[in-house]
Design an enzyme around this catalytic site. Structure first.
Site, short mmCIF file in Angstrom:
data_model
loop_
_atom_site.label_atom_id
_atom_site.label_comp_id
_atom_site.label_asym_id
_atom_site.label_seq_id
_atom_site.Cartn_x
_atom_site.Cartn_y
_atom_site.Cartn_z
N LYS A 67 1.97 -3.76 6.46
CA LYS A 67 2.34 -3.86 4.82
C LYS A 67 3.82 -3.62 4.87
O LYS A 67 4.47 -4.25 4.11
CB LYS A 67 1.62 -2.59 4.18
CG LYS A 67 0.07 -3.04 4.15
CD LYS A 67 -0.11 -4.28 3.41
CE LYS A 67 -1.72 -4.75 3.53
NZ LYS A 67 -1.64 -6.03 2.80
N TYR B 218 -1.92 -1.49 10.82
CA TYR B 218 -2.21 -2.04 9.60
C TYR B 218 -1.08 -1.53 8.63
O TYR B 218 -0.62 -2.37 7.85
CB TYR B 218 -3.58 -1.38 8.87
CG TYR B 218 -3.74 -1.52 7.58
CD1 TYR B 218 -3.77 -2.77 6.80
CD2 TYR B 218 -3.72 -0.46 6.71
CE1 TYR B 218 -3.84 -3.04 5.47
CE2 TYR B 218 -3.48 -0.70 5.36
CZ TYR B 218 -3.70 -2.03 4.67
OH TYR B 218 -3.95 -2.19 3.30
N SER C 65 0.76 -1.26 0.20
CA SER C 65 0.00 0.09 0.21
C SER C 65 0.94 1.44 -0.05
O SER C 65 1.88 1.19 0.67
CB SER C 65 -0.95 0.17 1.24
OG SER C 65 -1.66 1.30 1.47
P1 NAD Z 1 -11.03 -7.26 1.23
O1 NAD Z 1 -10.87 -7.35 2.58
O2 NAD Z 1 -11.89 -7.25 0.22
O3 NAD Z 1 -9.94 -8.65 0.48
C1 NAD Z 1 -9.14 -9.30 1.48
C2 NAD Z 1 -9.69 -10.96 1.36
O4 NAD Z 1 -8.83 -11.66 1.88
C3 NAD Z 1 -11.03 -10.95 1.80
O5 NAD Z 1 -11.83 -11.97 0.99
C4 NAD Z 1 -10.76 -11.99 3.21
O6 NAD Z 1 -11.99 -12.74 3.58
C5 NAD Z 1 -9.41 -12.50 2.95
N1 NAD Z 1 -8.66 -12.90 4.18
C6 NAD Z 1 -8.19 -12.00 5.01
N2 NAD Z 1 -7.30 -12.67 5.96
C7 NAD Z 1 -7.64 -13.99 5.46
C8 NAD Z 1 -6.74 -15.38 6.14
N3 NAD Z 1 -6.05 -15.36 6.99
N4 NAD Z 1 -6.88 -16.39 5.46
C9 NAD Z 1 -7.58 -16.22 4.20
N5 NAD Z 1 -8.48 -15.41 3.66
C10 NAD Z 1 -8.34 -14.25 4.37
O7 NAD Z 1 -9.60 -6.21 0.72
P2 NAD Z 1 -9.26 -5.73 -0.45
O8 NAD Z 1 -9.63 -4.41 -0.67
O9 NAD Z 1 -9.54 -6.55 -1.62
O10 NAD Z 1 -7.52 -5.58 -0.47
C11 NAD Z 1 -6.76 -6.69 -0.82
C12 NAD Z 1 -5.43 -6.24 -0.46
O11 NAD Z 1 -4.88 -5.37 -0.78
C13 NAD Z 1 -5.29 -6.55 1.23
O12 NAD Z 1 -4.21 -6.97 1.87
C14 NAD Z 1 -5.20 -5.02 1.48
O13 NAD Z 1 -4.54 -4.70 2.67
C15 NAD Z 1 -4.67 -4.61 0.15
N6 NAD Z 1 -4.59 -3.21 -0.06
C16 NAD Z 1 -6.04 -2.66 -0.05
C17 NAD Z 1 -6.18 -1.27 -0.51
C18 NAD Z 1 -7.54 -0.78 -0.56
O14 NAD Z 1 -7.92 0.39 -0.66
N7 NAD Z 1 -8.78 -1.57 -0.92
C19 NAD Z 1 -5.34 -0.47 -0.41
C20 NAD Z 1 -3.80 -0.85 -0.39
C21 NAD Z 1 -3.76 -2.25 -0.08
C1 UD1 Z 2 -7.19 4.84 4.01
C2 UD1 Z 2 -6.06 4.48 5.01
C3 UD1 Z 2 -4.87 3.85 4.42
C4 UD1 Z 2 -5.28 2.61 3.63
C5 UD1 Z 2 -6.53 2.85 2.46
C6 UD1 Z 2 -6.98 2.02 1.79
C7 UD1 Z 2 -6.37 6.20 6.92
C8 UD1 Z 2 -5.62 7.29 7.80
N1 UD1 Z 2 -5.78 5.78 5.80
O1 UD1 Z 2 -6.32 5.91 3.14
O2 UD1 Z 2 -4.14 3.34 5.33
O3 UD1 Z 2 -4.26 2.09 2.95
O4 UD1 Z 2 -7.51 3.70 3.24
O5 UD1 Z 2 -7.92 1.39 2.50
O6 UD1 Z 2 -7.30 5.67 7.19
N2 UD1 Z 2 -12.61 10.98 3.65
C9 UD1 Z 2 -13.66 11.75 4.01
N3 UD1 Z 2 -14.66 11.43 4.52
C10 UD1 Z 2 -15.02 10.10 4.71
C11 UD1 Z 2 -14.01 9.38 4.22
C12 UD1 Z 2 -12.55 9.70 3.86
O7 UD1 Z 2 -13.51 13.14 4.08
O8 UD1 Z 2 -15.89 9.56 5.27
C13 UD1 Z 2 -11.48 11.62 2.87
C14 UD1 Z 2 -10.00 11.48 3.89
O9 UD1 Z 2 -9.79 12.42 4.69
C15 UD1 Z 2 -9.16 11.51 2.74
C16 UD1 Z 2 -9.82 10.82 1.40
O10 UD1 Z 2 -11.13 11.09 1.65
O11 UD1 Z 2 -8.68 12.90 2.44
C17 UD1 Z 2 -9.82 9.38 1.24
O12 UD1 Z 2 -9.82 8.91 2.43
P1 UD1 Z 2 -9.94 7.08 2.15
O13 UD1 Z 2 -10.61 6.66 1.32
O14 UD1 Z 2 -10.08 6.51 3.61
O15 UD1 Z 2 -8.40 6.75 1.92
P2 UD1 Z 2 -6.86 7.25 2.35
O16 UD1 Z 2 -7.41 7.90 3.70
O17 UD1 Z 2 -6.27 7.66 1.32
#
Ligand code: NAD
Ligand code: UD1
Length: 339
Positions: A153, A149, A124
């Site tokens: 990562k 969290y 991330s």
């Molecule tokens: P998500 O929660 O939708 O998907 C994660 C999946 O992993 C789920 O299906 C959950 O059931 C499964 N899971 C979690 N722990 C497990 C375990 N121990 N064994 C088996 N299954 C398990 O999340 P996502 O948004 O699809 O994210 C996927 C990956 O990308 C995650 O590692 C997340 O941290 C990373 N990531 C997500 C974002 C975002 O904004 N969505 C941003 C940066 C990184």
């Molecule tokens: C957040 C997490 C980051 C994680 C990412 C993806 C925090 C501090 N950071 O990132 O660690 O990797 O999600 O899951 O939580 N916002 C509002 N109102 C809301 C929600 C968000 O104003 O209800 C604003 C936030 O202040 C930010 C932007 O929208 O400026 C995006 O927020 P968000 O979608 O939560 O993503 P990140 O903060 O970038």
């Protein structure tokens, strides 16, 4: 070629499975559904005509991993499985370290035992140090994470890097995602947050659908053009295609590589709201409230390395992200649990 996808039922995993099947790869999923629904697999099948092979298990269960590697000749692993709620990670740090690091260690052990040498890891942009200057490039300083969290990562990357270096012949891609949003254009798969959404786009969608009264905008006194936070939103289908590009890259390159996956463009919270309103013709009531602790003012990526070395570029814009996110929400007002 067979790809093992951990967390393949989740938001990014399900979209990636679709693109893998479209590319002709066979997909094997391991997921324990801690934050997802089995119904997403039916939807993957509806889109692609192929039902992925499923192991319903925890990635930390090394006996199941051995079973999978014994039963399938896996060419590459994509490791999405992990818990991702920032606030929850502050309240339950040990659960996060146990789950996210335990699964990564178990997976690397099983890969080593079974001579599987290609791994793609979901990292991330949160690993970039809060003092780093945007646009972030892969060489920007990392660390100093503001929550457990983020540290999972950061440490996850380090564990994989060290394992790959010790083996010498592993090919590893550490992909640092910016802000994934949107959904598959069919509206059959999408983001399905449990409880109150933490992230901006799912919150906007729930306001649009009437599930929430208004959006709270966290601060309008940041040093940005309109005072609200700026992020690099990326369409989840572009992100999925970034994983397909990483598989191609790993087939030709040994060692570890880091790639940022974003569009390179930053949009403010207010720009997001206005775009969503214009594209979908829906009003989003909002209120400006105080800043959320741990938030950065601005985050977006430099795309030189992902374009030049990985050979991948996002092609979908903010209009597509807003339209597709709403299409999913409209068709599935209660996510997969409403089916
Ligand atoms: P998500 O929660 O939708 O998907 C994660 C999946 O992993 C789920 O299906 C959950 O059931 C499964 N899971 C979690 N722990 C497990 C375990 N121990 N064994 C088996 N299954 C398990 O999340 P996502 O948004 O699809 O994210 C996927 C990956 O990308 C995650 O590692 C997340 O941290 C990373 N990531 C997500 C974002 C975002 O904004 N969505 C941003 C940066 C990184
Ligand atoms: C957040 C997490 C980051 C994680 C990412 C993806 C925090 C501090 N950071 O990132 O660690 O990797 O999600 O899951 O939580 N916002 C509002 N109102 C809301 C929600 C968000 O104003 O209800 C604003 C936030 O202040 C930010 C932007 O929208 O400026 C995006 O927020 P968000 O979608 O939560 O993503 P990140 O903060 O970038």
């Amino acid at each position: 070629m067979k790809i093992l996808v951990t967390g393949g039922a989740g938001f990014i995993g399900s979209h990636t499975c679709v693109e893998l099947v479209n590319r002709g790869y066979e997909v094997v999923i391991i997921d324990n559904f801690v934050n997802s629904s089995k119904r997403s697999l039916d939807r993957i099948c509806e889109i692609t005509g192929v039902m992925p092979i499923l192991y319903e298990a925890d990635v930390r269960d090394e006996s199941v991993l051995s079973e999978i590697f014994g039963e399938h000749e896996i060419d590459c692993v994509i490791h999405f499985a992990g818990l991702k709620a920032v606030g929850e990670s502050v309240a339950m740090p040990l659960r996060y370290y146990e789950n996210n690091l335990g699964s990564t260690i178990a997976l690397c052990n099983a890969m080593k035992r079974n001579s599987v040498k290609k791994l793609i890891f979901s990292s991330s942009a949160t690993v970039y140090a809060s003092g780093a200057e945007p646009p972030f490039s892969e060489g920007s300083p990392t660390g100093g994470c503001t929550n457990p969290y983020g540290w999972t990562k950061y440490f996850g990357e380090q564990i994989i890097r060290d394992a790959a270096r010790a083996e010498g012949d592993w090919s590893v891609a550490l992909l640092r995602y910016f802000n994934p949003v949107g959904a598959h254009k069919s509206g059959l798969i999408g983001e399905d947050p449990q409880g109150i959404p933490n992230n901006l786009m799912p919150f906007i969608c729930q306001v649009a659908s009437g599930r929430r009264e208004k959006l709270n905008i966290f601060g309008n006194d940041y040093p940005t053009p309109d005072g609200t936070g700026v992020r690099d939103y990326i369409h989840v289908v572009d992100l999925a295609l970034g994983h397909v590009a990483a598989i191609d890259y790993l087939s030709k390159n040994v060692g570890e590589s880091v790639f940022n996956l974003g569009t390179g463009k930053g949009y403010s919270v207010l720009e997001m709201v206005k775009t969503f309103e214009r594209v979908n013709d829906i009003k989003i009531p909002y209120e400006i409230v105080g800043r959320r602790p741990g938030d950065l003012a601005v985050s977006f990526t430099n795309t030189d390395r992902s374009a030049g070395v990985l050979g991948w570029k996002a092609t979908l814009g903010l209009d597509d992200m807003c339209r597709d996110a709403w299409n999913w929400q409209k068709k599935n007002p209660n996510g997969y649990s409403g089916l």
